[in-house]
Design a protein around this motif. Structure first.
Motif, short mmCIF file in Angstrom:
data_model
loop_
_atom_site.label_atom_id
_atom_site.label_comp_id
_atom_site.label_asym_id
_atom_site.label_seq_id
_atom_site.Cartn_x
_atom_site.Cartn_y
_atom_site.Cartn_z
N VAL A 9 40.24 -32.50 -52.47
CA VAL A 9 41.00 -32.57 -51.22
C VAL A 9 40.92 -31.21 -50.55
N ASP A 10 40.40 -31.23 -49.34
CA ASP A 10 40.43 -30.02 -48.52
C ASP A 10 41.73 -30.05 -47.74
N GLN A 11 42.42 -28.93 -47.72
CA GLN A 11 43.72 -28.88 -47.09
C GLN A 11 43.88 -27.62 -46.26
N GLU A 12 44.34 -27.79 -45.05
CA GLU A 12 44.66 -26.66 -44.19
C GLU A 12 46.08 -26.20 -44.50
N GLU A 13 46.39 -24.95 -44.17
CA GLU A 13 47.77 -24.49 -44.27
C GLU A 13 48.61 -25.30 -43.29
N TYR A 14 49.85 -25.49 -43.63
CA TYR A 14 50.76 -26.15 -42.70
C TYR A 14 52.15 -25.58 -42.85
N HIS A 15 52.98 -25.88 -41.88
CA HIS A 15 54.35 -25.39 -41.88
C HIS A 15 55.30 -26.53 -41.59
N VAL A 16 56.54 -26.35 -42.04
CA VAL A 16 57.65 -27.21 -41.67
C VAL A 16 58.57 -26.35 -40.83
N TRP A 17 58.87 -26.82 -39.62
CA TRP A 17 59.65 -26.06 -38.65
C TRP A 17 61.04 -26.65 -38.48
N THR A 18 62.02 -25.79 -38.22
CA THR A 18 63.37 -26.24 -37.89
C THR A 18 63.45 -26.40 -36.38
N PRO A 19 64.50 -27.08 -35.88
CA PRO A 19 64.66 -27.20 -34.43
C PRO A 19 64.77 -25.84 -33.73
N SER A 73 49.23 -31.21 -42.87
CA SER A 73 48.34 -30.43 -43.72
C SER A 73 46.86 -30.71 -43.46
N GLY A 74 46.54 -31.76 -42.76
CA GLY A 74 45.14 -32.06 -42.50
C GLY A 74 44.33 -32.33 -43.75
N ARG A 75 44.96 -32.86 -44.78
CA ARG A 75 44.25 -33.14 -46.03
C ARG A 75 43.25 -34.27 -45.84
N GLU A 76 42.09 -34.10 -46.45
CA GLU A 76 41.06 -35.14 -46.42
C GLU A 76 40.34 -35.17 -47.75
N PRO A 77 40.08 -36.37 -48.27
CA PRO A 77 39.32 -36.46 -49.52
C PRO A 77 37.83 -36.18 -49.27
N THR A 78 37.23 -35.43 -50.18
CA THR A 78 35.80 -35.15 -50.11
C THR A 78 35.21 -35.36 -51.50
N GLU A 79 33.90 -35.38 -51.59
CA GLU A 79 33.22 -35.51 -52.88
C GLU A 79 33.79 -36.68 -53.68
N VAL A 80 34.01 -37.81 -53.02
CA VAL A 80 34.67 -38.96 -53.64
C VAL A 80 33.71 -39.72 -54.55
N GLU A 81 34.14 -39.93 -55.78
CA GLU A 81 33.43 -40.79 -56.73
C GLU A 81 34.30 -42.01 -56.96
N VAL A 82 33.71 -43.20 -56.85
CA VAL A 82 34.44 -44.45 -57.01
C VAL A 82 33.86 -45.22 -58.19
N SER A 83 34.72 -45.70 -59.07
CA SER A 83 34.31 -46.57 -60.18
C SER A 83 35.08 -47.87 -60.04
N LEU A 84 34.35 -48.98 -59.96
CA LEU A 84 34.99 -50.30 -59.86
C LEU A 84 35.00 -50.98 -61.22
N SER A 85 36.03 -51.80 -61.43
CA SER A 85 36.09 -52.62 -62.64
C SER A 85 35.00 -53.69 -62.56
N GLY A 86 34.76 -54.36 -63.66
CA GLY A 86 33.74 -55.41 -63.70
C GLY A 86 33.96 -56.51 -62.68
N GLN A 87 35.23 -56.84 -62.41
CA GLN A 87 35.53 -57.88 -61.43
C GLN A 87 35.72 -57.32 -60.02
N LYS A 88 35.51 -56.02 -59.88
CA LYS A 88 35.62 -55.33 -58.60
C LYS A 88 37.00 -55.48 -57.96
N SER A 89 38.03 -55.60 -58.78
CA SER A 89 39.38 -55.72 -58.24
C SER A 89 40.22 -54.48 -58.51
#
Length: 154
Positions: A91-101, A67-83
């Motif tokens: 998530v930007d996503q391209e169309e994708y297919h599942v193919w049979t043999p 699917s070529g998914r990739e995260p964009t516009e990411v906001e990160v919040s860390l806890s006080g102890q940074k753990s």
């Protein structure tokens, strides 16, 4: 695993999220869930579901263009102890297919949610000295998961 994933910082948490999506793409393209499982917490239900789905696709002899998914516009919040980290992102996503043999497209309806969708995730810095993603979800109609639950938050 990228070296940045070992940093107990916002940069390290973001690197973990990016690497989680890289391992997700690898799973889509190969059916090998081991890299995704290494980047996911054991209690991550959506991670388990994703792994099982793609392993079944390949076990049945099928394959995917990914699917070529990739995260964009990411906001990160860390806890006080940074753990602990919480993410809000698109998530930007391209169309994708599942193919049979035989060359037939199994998902002709496209497992394509939308060009961009809002997601959330949580990560934790482990005793092993790196981040893992232990919860990830897509927002459905303004809710955090398909059931409308807040994943145990109070």
């Amino acid at each position: 695993m990228p070296a940045a994933v070992t940093e107990k910082s916002e940069r390290g948490a973001r690197a973990a999220l990016d690497h989680w999506w890289t391992t997700h793409r690898y799973l889509e393209l190969t059916g090998d869930a081991s890299p995704l499982e290494e980047m996911s917490g054991s209690g991550c239900g959506s991670c388990v579901h994703t792994s099982e789905f793609w392993q079944d696709v390949y076990t049945e002899g099928n394959w995917s263009s990914g699917s070529g998914r990739e995260p964009t516009e990411v906001e990160v919040s860390l806890s006080g102890q940074k753990s602990d980290a919480r993410f809000a992102f698109a998530v930007d996503q391209e169309e994708y297919h599942v193919w049979t043999p035989a060359g037939l497209v199994l998902n002709d309806m496209h497992r394509h949610f939308a060009d961009t969708k809002q997601w959330g995730a949580r990560a934790r810095y482990t005793e092993d000295g790196h981040w893992i993603v232990y919860d990830i979800w897509m927002y459905y109609d303004g809710r955090e998961d398909a059931d409308g639950e807040e994943d145990g938050e109070t």
